[in-house]
Design an enzyme around this catalytic site. Sequence first.
Site, PDB file in Angstrom:
ATOM      1  N   LYS A 167       0.831  -1.218   0.000  1.00  0.00           N
ATOM      2  CA  LYS A 167       0.000   0.000   0.000  1.00  0.00           C
ATOM      3  C   LYS A 167       0.861   1.262   0.000  1.00  0.00           C
ATOM      4  O   LYS A 167       0.591   2.195  -0.748  1.00  0.00           O
ATOM      5  CB  LYS A 167      -0.887   0.063   1.262  1.00  0.00           C
ATOM      6  CG  LYS A 167      -1.940  -0.992   1.386  1.00  0.00           C
ATOM      7  CD  LYS A 167      -2.869  -0.693   2.551  1.00  0.00           C
ATOM      8  CE  LYS A 167      -2.195  -0.638   3.905  1.00  0.00           C
ATOM      9  NZ  LYS A 167      -1.652  -1.919   4.391  1.00  0.00           N
ATOM     10  N   ARG A 179      -9.124   1.809   9.045  1.00  0.00           N
ATOM     11  CA  ARG A 179      -8.717   0.447   9.388  1.00  0.00           C
ATOM     12  C   ARG A 179      -9.778  -0.268  10.212  1.00  0.00           C
ATOM     13  O   ARG A 179      -9.599  -1.430  10.557  1.00  0.00           O
ATOM     14  CB  ARG A 179      -7.425   0.516  10.197  1.00  0.00           C
ATOM     15  CG  ARG A 179      -6.190   0.053   9.423  1.00  0.00           C
ATOM     16  CD  ARG A 179      -5.036   0.220  10.356  1.00  0.00           C
ATOM     17  NE  ARG A 179      -3.866  -0.512  10.062  1.00  0.00           N
ATOM     18  CZ  ARG A 179      -2.798  -0.012   9.447  1.00  0.00           C
ATOM     19  NH1 ARG A 179      -2.819   1.197   8.932  1.00  0.00           N
ATOM     20  NH2 ARG A 179      -1.718  -0.742   9.337  1.00  0.00           N
ATOM     21  N   ARG A 199      11.678  -6.621   5.025  1.00  0.00           N
ATOM     22  CA  ARG A 199      11.521  -5.182   4.744  1.00  0.00           C
ATOM     23  C   ARG A 199      12.497  -4.342   5.573  1.00  0.00           C
ATOM     24  O   ARG A 199      12.722  -4.597   6.745  1.00  0.00           O
ATOM     25  CB  ARG A 199      10.081  -4.773   5.073  1.00  0.00           C
ATOM     26  CG  ARG A 199       9.841  -3.289   4.849  1.00  0.00           C
ATOM     27  CD  ARG A 199       8.405  -2.992   4.651  1.00  0.00           C
ATOM     28  NE  ARG A 199       7.623  -3.037   5.876  1.00  0.00           N
ATOM     29  CZ  ARG A 199       6.334  -2.695   5.921  1.00  0.00           C
ATOM     30  NH1 ARG A 199       5.711  -2.323   4.821  1.00  0.00           N
ATOM     31  NH2 ARG A 199       5.671  -2.765   7.045  1.00  0.00           N
ATOM     32  N   ARG A 227      11.643  -2.005  10.881  1.00  0.00           N
ATOM     33  CA  ARG A 227      10.637  -1.374  11.723  1.00  0.00           C
ATOM     34  C   ARG A 227      10.372  -2.260  12.939  1.00  0.00           C
ATOM     35  O   ARG A 227      10.291  -3.477  12.807  1.00  0.00           O
ATOM     36  CB  ARG A 227       9.328  -1.210  10.939  1.00  0.00           C
ATOM     37  CG  ARG A 227       9.255   0.090  10.191  1.00  0.00           C
ATOM     38  CD  ARG A 227       8.103   0.126   9.245  1.00  0.00           C
ATOM     39  NE  ARG A 227       6.824  -0.270   9.834  1.00  0.00           N
ATOM     40  CZ  ARG A 227       5.652  -0.159   9.202  1.00  0.00           C
ATOM     41  NH1 ARG A 227       5.617   0.326   7.972  1.00  0.00           N
ATOM     42  NH2 ARG A 227       4.539  -0.538   9.772  1.00  0.00           N
ATOM     43  N   ARG A 283      -0.272  -8.246  13.749  1.00  0.00           N
ATOM     44  CA  ARG A 283      -0.802  -7.264  12.789  1.00  0.00           C
ATOM     45  C   ARG A 283      -1.688  -7.948  11.745  1.00  0.00           C
ATOM     46  O   ARG A 283      -2.708  -7.393  11.332  1.00  0.00           O
ATOM     47  CB  ARG A 283       0.348  -6.519  12.105  1.00  0.00           C
ATOM     48  CG  ARG A 283       1.024  -5.539  13.061  1.00  0.00           C
ATOM     49  CD  ARG A 283       2.340  -5.060  12.535  1.00  0.00           C
ATOM     50  NE  ARG A 283       2.209  -4.250  11.343  1.00  0.00           N
ATOM     51  CZ  ARG A 283       3.162  -4.122  10.433  1.00  0.00           C
ATOM     52  NH1 ARG A 283       4.307  -4.770  10.560  1.00  0.00           N
ATOM     53  NH2 ARG A 283       2.981  -3.351   9.401  1.00  0.00           N
TER      54      ARG A 283
HETATM   55  P1  AMP Z   1       1.180   1.071   8.828  1.00  0.00           P
HETATM   56  O1  AMP Z   1       2.454   1.746   8.505  1.00  0.00           O
HETATM   57  O2  AMP Z   1       0.024   1.588   8.031  1.00  0.00           O
HETATM   58  O3  AMP Z   1       1.294  -0.434   8.791  1.00  0.00           O
HETATM   59  O4  AMP Z   1       0.828   1.452  10.353  1.00  0.00           O
HETATM   60  C1  AMP Z   1       1.698   1.104  11.424  1.00  0.00           C
HETATM   61  C2  AMP Z   1       0.931   1.085  12.739  1.00  0.00           C
HETATM   62  O5  AMP Z   1       0.356   2.371  13.000  1.00  0.00           O
HETATM   63  C3  AMP Z   1      -0.256   0.122  12.780  1.00  0.00           C
HETATM   64  O6  AMP Z   1       0.121  -1.205  13.073  1.00  0.00           O
HETATM   65  C4  AMP Z   1      -1.097   0.765  13.896  1.00  0.00           C
HETATM   66  O7  AMP Z   1      -0.570   0.497  15.169  1.00  0.00           O
HETATM   67  C5  AMP Z   1      -0.923   2.255  13.618  1.00  0.00           C
HETATM   68  N1  AMP Z   1      -1.944   2.751  12.676  1.00  0.00           N
HETATM   69  C6  AMP Z   1      -1.756   3.229  11.410  1.00  0.00           C
HETATM   70  N2  AMP Z   1      -2.914   3.586  10.844  1.00  0.00           N
HETATM   71  C7  AMP Z   1      -3.883   3.343  11.758  1.00  0.00           C
HETATM   72  C8  AMP Z   1      -5.305   3.478  11.773  1.00  0.00           C
HETATM   73  N3  AMP Z   1      -5.967   3.953  10.706  1.00  0.00           N
HETATM   74  N4  AMP Z   1      -5.968   3.107  12.899  1.00  0.00           N
HETATM   75  C9  AMP Z   1      -5.323   2.640  13.984  1.00  0.00           C
HETATM   76  N5  AMP Z   1      -3.995   2.469  14.037  1.00  0.00           N
HETATM   77  C10 AMP Z   1      -3.262   2.821  12.937  1.00  0.00           C
END
Ligand code: AMP
Length: 220
Positions: free
Chosen positions: A13, A88, A127, A160, A171
């Site tokens: 994404k 989400r 990654r 990360r 996740r």
């Molecule tokens: P991502 O980089 O999109 O995988 O986001 C990393 C982490 O940020 C996720 O595992 C969540 O802990 C938090 N996060 C990102 N976007 C959201 C969202 N829309 N709602 C809740 N937590 C989020």
Amino acid sequence: MRLIFLGPPGAGKGTQSQKLAESLGIPQVSTGDMLRQAVAQKTPLGEVARGYMESGGLVPDDIIVGIVSERIQKDDCAKGYILDGFPRTVVQAEKLDEALRSAREHLDAVVNIVIEEEELVRRLSGRRVCEACQRAYHVSTSASKQGGVCDACGGRLVTRADDEAGTVRTRLEVYRNQTSPLVQYYRQKGLLRDVEGIGSIQDVFSRINKAITRQGSDNP
Ligand code: AMP
């Protein structure tokens, strides 16, 4: 154009939405990047978000909805934006609908990147991201030219914290339980565009471009 990118962690994404945002000349709004920046800068938001992120869970809806609502009202979002990693949960999607309705705006499409779980685990475990500019690499499929150093800005490449094996499993589970219902939510609205996430970055990008330019075939 107002677009959402949906898909499990590791589906691509971030990479694809960044590429598409550049080509359309609209901002990519990544909640994950915004939160990581807040964590790095130790802001009050970052202090709250850190624990949730490190465990692989979701940051509470009201916090996320607040930061996204504020962000999409900025001038650079006037002609559209791509939401990457938001919504989400169904609650977040409903809040977004409300905000759009009161601004008399609408979503154009929701790109759903479809990919098998086995491939996601492989991708996430290899990654690496630049700690300065967030650009993503993979140790075997898209390594940087000079190991451990970002090609774009010279920053250090790191894993990360939430890409560690145990957290990845959490996740994926959180995605299955809380985020995947959004597939049906947007399909019912006739907005969903399924895109196969396997293949080169360019192949997937071409599929996405085709998917967002055709009219939805899944209108109810
Ligand atoms: P991502 O980089 O999109 O995988 O986001 C990393 C982490 O940020 C996720 O595992 C969540 O802990 C938090 N996060 C990102 N976007 C959201 C969202 N829309 N709602 C809740 N937590 C989020």
